[in-house]
Design a protein around this motif. Structure first.
Motif, PDB file in Angstrom:
ATOM      1  N   VAL A  63       0.847  -1.203   0.000  1.00 56.18           N
ATOM      2  CA  VAL A  63       0.000   0.000   0.000  1.00 56.18           C
ATOM      3  C   VAL A  63       0.876   1.244   0.000  1.00 56.18           C
ATOM      4  O   VAL A  63       0.626   2.192  -0.753  1.00 56.18           O
ATOM      5  CB  VAL A  63      -0.965  -0.003   1.212  1.00 56.18           C
ATOM      6  N   VAL A  64       1.919   1.254   0.822  1.00 59.76           N
ATOM      7  CA  VAL A  64       2.830   2.400   0.876  1.00 59.76           C
ATOM      8  C   VAL A  64       3.500   2.604  -0.480  1.00 59.76           C
ATOM      9  O   VAL A  64       3.618   3.739  -0.964  1.00 59.76           O
ATOM     10  CB  VAL A  64       3.872   2.228   2.002  1.00 59.76           C
ATOM     11  N   ASP A  65       3.917   1.526  -1.123  1.00 58.56           N
ATOM     12  CA  ASP A  65       4.527   1.632  -2.453  1.00 58.56           C
ATOM     13  C   ASP A  65       3.533   2.201  -3.470  1.00 58.56           C
ATOM     14  O   ASP A  65       3.906   3.007  -4.331  1.00 58.56           O
ATOM     15  CB  ASP A  65       5.025   0.269  -2.930  1.00 58.56           C
ATOM     16  N   GLU A  66       2.277   1.783  -3.364  1.00 59.95           N
ATOM     17  CA  GLU A  66       1.240   2.284  -4.278  1.00 59.95           C
ATOM     18  C   GLU A  66       0.975   3.772  -4.029  1.00 59.95           C
ATOM     19  O   GLU A  66       0.815   4.543  -4.976  1.00 59.95           O
ATOM     20  CB  GLU A  66      -0.045   1.467  -4.100  1.00 59.95           C
ATOM     21  N   ILE A  67       0.936   4.184  -2.776  1.00 56.82           N
ATOM     22  CA  ILE A  67       0.754   5.606  -2.440  1.00 56.82           C
ATOM     23  C   ILE A  67       1.883   6.427  -3.060  1.00 56.82           C
ATOM     24  O   ILE A  67       1.650   7.445  -3.706  1.00 56.82           O
ATOM     25  CB  ILE A  67       0.729   5.811  -0.909  1.00 56.82           C
ATOM     26  N   ARG A  68       3.095   5.947  -2.864  1.00 57.98           N
ATOM     27  CA  ARG A  68       4.268   6.649  -3.401  1.00 57.98           C
ATOM     28  C   ARG A  68       4.218   6.717  -4.920  1.00 57.98           C
ATOM     29  O   ARG A  68       4.433   7.766  -5.515  1.00 57.98           O
ATOM     30  CB  ARG A  68       5.532   5.930  -2.943  1.00 57.98           C
ATOM     31  N   ARG A  69       3.921   5.585  -5.557  1.00 53.77           N
ATOM     32  CA  ARG A  69       3.895   5.531  -7.016  1.00 53.77           C
ATOM     33  C   ARG A  69       2.836   6.471  -7.593  1.00 53.77           C
ATOM     34  O   ARG A  69       3.122   7.246  -8.519  1.00 53.77           O
ATOM     35  CB  ARG A  69       3.621   4.097  -7.484  1.00 53.77           C
ATOM     36  N   LEU A  70       1.626   6.441  -7.049  1.00 61.98           N
ATOM     37  CA  LEU A  70       0.547   7.288  -7.574  1.00 61.98           C
ATOM     38  C   LEU A  70       0.862   8.770  -7.388  1.00 61.98           C
ATOM     39  O   LEU A  70       0.538   9.588  -8.247  1.00 61.98           O
ATOM     40  CB  LEU A  70      -0.784   6.937  -6.906  1.00 61.98           C
ATOM     41  N   ASN A  71       1.500   9.128  -6.269  1.00 59.01           N
ATOM     42  CA  ASN A  71       1.842  10.528  -6.047  1.00 59.01           C
ATOM     43  C   ASN A  71       2.979  10.994  -6.935  1.00 59.01           C
ATOM     44  O   ASN A  71       2.937  12.106  -7.466  1.00 59.01           O
ATOM     45  CB  ASN A  71       2.188  10.762  -4.575  1.00 59.01           C
ATOM     46  N   LEU A  72       3.996  10.181  -7.093  1.00 60.03           N
ATOM     47  CA  LEU A  72       5.131  10.586  -7.917  1.00 60.03           C
ATOM     48  C   LEU A  72       4.771  10.633  -9.395  1.00 60.03           C
ATOM     49  O   LEU A  72       5.350  11.410 -10.155  1.00 60.03           O
ATOM     50  CB  LEU A  72       6.331   9.669  -7.672  1.00 60.03           C
ATOM     51  N   GLU A  73       3.812   9.805  -9.817  1.00 58.90           N
ATOM     52  CA  GLU A  73       3.348   9.838 -11.201  1.00 58.90           C
ATOM     53  C   GLU A  73       2.341  10.962 -11.435  1.00 58.90           C
ATOM     54  O   GLU A  73       1.965  11.219 -12.569  1.00 58.90           O
ATOM     55  CB  GLU A  73       2.703   8.499 -11.584  1.00 58.90           C
ATOM     56  N   GLY A  74       1.910  11.620 -10.384  1.00 55.05           N
ATOM     57  CA  GLY A  74       0.959  12.723 -10.519  1.00 55.05           C
ATOM     58  C   GLY A  74      -0.472  12.283 -10.753  1.00 55.05           C
ATOM     59  O   GLY A  74      -1.269  13.037 -11.287  1.00 55.05           O
ATOM     60  N   ARG A  75      -0.823  11.074 -10.359  1.00 49.33           N
ATOM     61  CA  ARG A  75      -2.170  10.574 -10.580  1.00 49.33           C
ATOM     62  C   ARG A  75      -3.151  11.000  -9.503  1.00 49.33           C
ATOM     63  O   ARG A  75      -4.354  10.965  -9.721  1.00 49.33           O
ATOM     64  CB  ARG A  75      -2.165   9.056 -10.655  1.00 49.33           C
ATOM     65  N   ALA A  76      -2.659  11.347  -8.331  1.00 48.64           N
ATOM     66  CA  ALA A  76      -3.544  11.719  -7.228  1.00 48.64           C
ATOM     67  C   ALA A  76      -4.156  13.092  -7.502  1.00 48.64           C
ATOM     68  O   ALA A  76      -3.437  14.076  -7.664  1.00 48.64           O
ATOM     69  CB  ALA A  76      -2.786  11.723  -5.915  1.00 48.64           C
ATOM     70  N   PRO A  81      -6.214  12.290   0.618  1.00 48.02           N
ATOM     71  CA  PRO A  81      -6.440  10.850   0.794  1.00 48.02           C
ATOM     72  C   PRO A  81      -5.134  10.054   0.899  1.00 48.02           C
ATOM     73  O   PRO A  81      -5.043   9.117   1.692  1.00 48.02           O
ATOM     74  CB  PRO A  81      -7.233  10.449  -0.451  1.00 48.02           C
ATOM     75  N   SER A  82      -4.134  10.440   0.136  1.00 50.14           N
ATOM     76  CA  SER A  82      -2.843   9.757   0.220  1.00 50.14           C
ATOM     77  C   SER A  82      -2.182   9.998   1.567  1.00 50.14           C
ATOM     78  O   SER A  82      -1.595   9.087   2.156  1.00 50.14           O
ATOM     79  CB  SER A  82      -1.906  10.229  -0.892  1.00 50.14           C
ATOM     80  N   LEU A  83      -2.283  11.230   2.061  1.00 51.83           N
ATOM     81  CA  LEU A  83      -1.704  11.542   3.368  1.00 51.83           C
ATOM     82  C   LEU A  83      -2.437  10.802   4.473  1.00 51.83           C
ATOM     83  O   LEU A  83      -1.826  10.323   5.430  1.00 51.83           O
ATOM     84  CB  LEU A  83      -1.733  13.053   3.610  1.00 51.83           C
ATOM     85  N   PHE A  84      -3.765  10.691   4.336  1.00 49.50           N
ATOM     86  CA  PHE A  84      -4.551   9.941   5.310  1.00 49.50           C
ATOM     87  C   PHE A  84      -4.142   8.467   5.288  1.00 49.50           C
ATOM     88  O   PHE A  84      -3.928   7.860   6.340  1.00 49.50           O
ATOM     89  CB  PHE A  84      -6.051  10.082   5.017  1.00 49.50           C
ATOM     90  N   ALA A  85      -4.026   7.886   4.100  1.00 46.21           N
ATOM     91  CA  ALA A  85      -3.634   6.482   3.974  1.00 46.21           C
ATOM     92  C   ALA A  85      -2.227   6.263   4.528  1.00 46.21           C
ATOM     93  O   ALA A  85      -1.957   5.247   5.186  1.00 46.21           O
ATOM     94  CB  ALA A  85      -3.712   6.044   2.514  1.00 46.21           C
ATOM     95  N   LEU A  86      -1.339   7.221   4.302  1.00 46.12           N
ATOM     96  CA  LEU A  86       0.016   7.119   4.840  1.00 46.12           C
ATOM     97  C   LEU A  86      -0.007   7.173   6.367  1.00 46.12           C
ATOM     98  O   LEU A  86       0.721   6.437   7.036  1.00 46.12           O
ATOM     99  CB  LEU A  86       0.880   8.243   4.270  1.00 46.12           C
ATOM    100  N   ALA A  87      -0.867   8.020   6.928  1.00 46.50           N
ATOM    101  CA  ALA A  87      -1.002   8.101   8.386  1.00 46.50           C
ATOM    102  C   ALA A  87      -1.553   6.796   8.948  1.00 46.50           C
ATOM    103  O   ALA A  87      -1.109   6.325  10.000  1.00 46.50           O
ATOM    104  CB  ALA A  87      -1.895   9.278   8.773  1.00 46.50           C
ATOM    105  N   LEU A 105       7.777   9.661   3.837  1.00 43.22           N
ATOM    106  CA  LEU A 105       7.126  10.914   4.251  1.00 43.22           C
ATOM    107  C   LEU A 105       7.741  12.142   3.590  1.00 43.22           C
ATOM    108  O   LEU A 105       7.028  12.986   3.056  1.00 43.22           O
ATOM    109  CB  LEU A 105       7.172  11.059   5.772  1.00 43.22           C
ATOM    110  N   LYS A 106       9.075  12.239   3.586  1.00 45.21           N
ATOM    111  CA  LYS A 106       9.684  13.454   3.030  1.00 45.21           C
ATOM    112  C   LYS A 106       9.554  13.536   1.518  1.00 45.21           C
ATOM    113  O   LYS A 106       9.613  14.613   0.955  1.00 45.21           O
ATOM    114  CB  LYS A 106      11.128  13.618   3.486  1.00 45.21           C
ATOM    115  N   GLU A 107       9.317  12.400   0.854  1.00 49.48           N
ATOM    116  CA  GLU A 107       9.069  12.421  -0.596  1.00 49.48           C
ATOM    117  C   GLU A 107       7.660  12.913  -0.905  1.00 49.48           C
ATOM    118  O   GLU A 107       7.449  13.634  -1.866  1.00 49.48           O
ATOM    119  CB  GLU A 107       9.219  11.021  -1.187  1.00 49.48           C
ATOM    120  N   LEU A 108       6.696  12.481  -0.100  1.00 53.30           N
ATOM    121  CA  LEU A 108       5.299  12.793  -0.386  1.00 53.30           C
ATOM    122  C   LEU A 108       4.859  14.140   0.169  1.00 53.30           C
ATOM    123  O   LEU A 108       3.998  14.785  -0.408  1.00 53.30           O
ATOM    124  CB  LEU A 108       4.397  11.684   0.150  1.00 53.30           C
ATOM    125  N   CYS A 109       5.412  14.542   1.287  1.00 52.02           N
ATOM    126  CA  CYS A 109       5.072  15.841   1.871  1.00 52.02           C
ATOM    127  C   CYS A 109       6.055  16.867   1.336  1.00 52.02           C
ATOM    128  O   CYS A 109       7.106  17.103   1.926  1.00 52.02           O
ATOM    129  CB  CYS A 109       5.114  15.783   3.392  1.00 52.02           C
TER     130      CYS A 109
END
Length: 181
Positions: A63-76, A81-87, A105-109
């Motif tokens: 799930v964490v890998d999917e959160i990271r991938r979707l955010n870095l690809e700009g799909r979110a 919701p990604s920050l909530f899922a990460l929390a 965390l430092k990549e997504l925030c």
């Protein structure tokens, strides 16, 4: 990337979709339904059933890998919701899931607003006291220390507080020690 699971769930139109699709929908726009709404849905455990199924099934690192991938690809579409899922992942009993969540965390925030929002979600999810453990203190310290000096000064003065948190609160609670001048 999440593998497609044989478990099927029914969406609002009684069509069968996989839990992986429901999770991606939640991460991208905050709802597991097939309909996109411009109105933001309230984020809570009860609205993220696919997320909880994956985490409880021992697949939190995926799930964490999917959160990271979707955010870095700009799909979110929405970042919350990604920050909530990460929390949620950072609160889970599985040690590897918690570590993976705080590592990205430092990549997504990228902005202080996202960092404040993440910390607020952690506060809302925490039962009892003791939210500020060693891992969260280290993750927040790493976020501040990874910033360039001028960039950090610009972001700190641009966004002073949000979601009930300020930079002073985070610096005080994380016991931050700068790595350089």
């Amino acid at each position: 990337q999440l593998s497609v699971v044989n478990e099927q769930v029914l969406n609002s139109s009684s069509r069968s979709v996989t839990t992986a699709v429901s999770l991606r929908r939640f991460l991208c726009y905050g709802s597991e339904s097939a309909m996109y709404s411009t109105k933001e849905c309230p984020l809570g455990i009860e609205n993220a059933l696919a997320l909880m199924q994956f985490i409880e099934g021992g697949r939190g690192c995926e799930v964490v890998d999917e959160i990271r991938r979707l955010n870095l690809e700009g799909r979110a579409v929405r970042p919350n919701p990604s920050l909530f899922a990460l929390a949620v992942c950072s609160q889970h009993a599985d040690c590897k899931t918690r570590q993976a969540a705080l590592r990205v965390l430092k990549e997504l925030c990228r902005t202080p607003v996202q960092l404040f929002t993440f910390v607020q979600y952690k506060k809302e999810l925490k039962q009892g006291s003791g939210m500020w453990g060693r891992a969260l203190r280290r993750a927040v310290t790493d976020w501040y220390n990874s910033q360039d000096g001028m960039n950090l000064a610009r972001t700190v003065t641009r966004c002073k507080h949000r979601a009930g948190w300020s930079h002073q609160d985070l610096l005080r609670l994380s016991h931050m020690k700068p790595t350089n001048d």
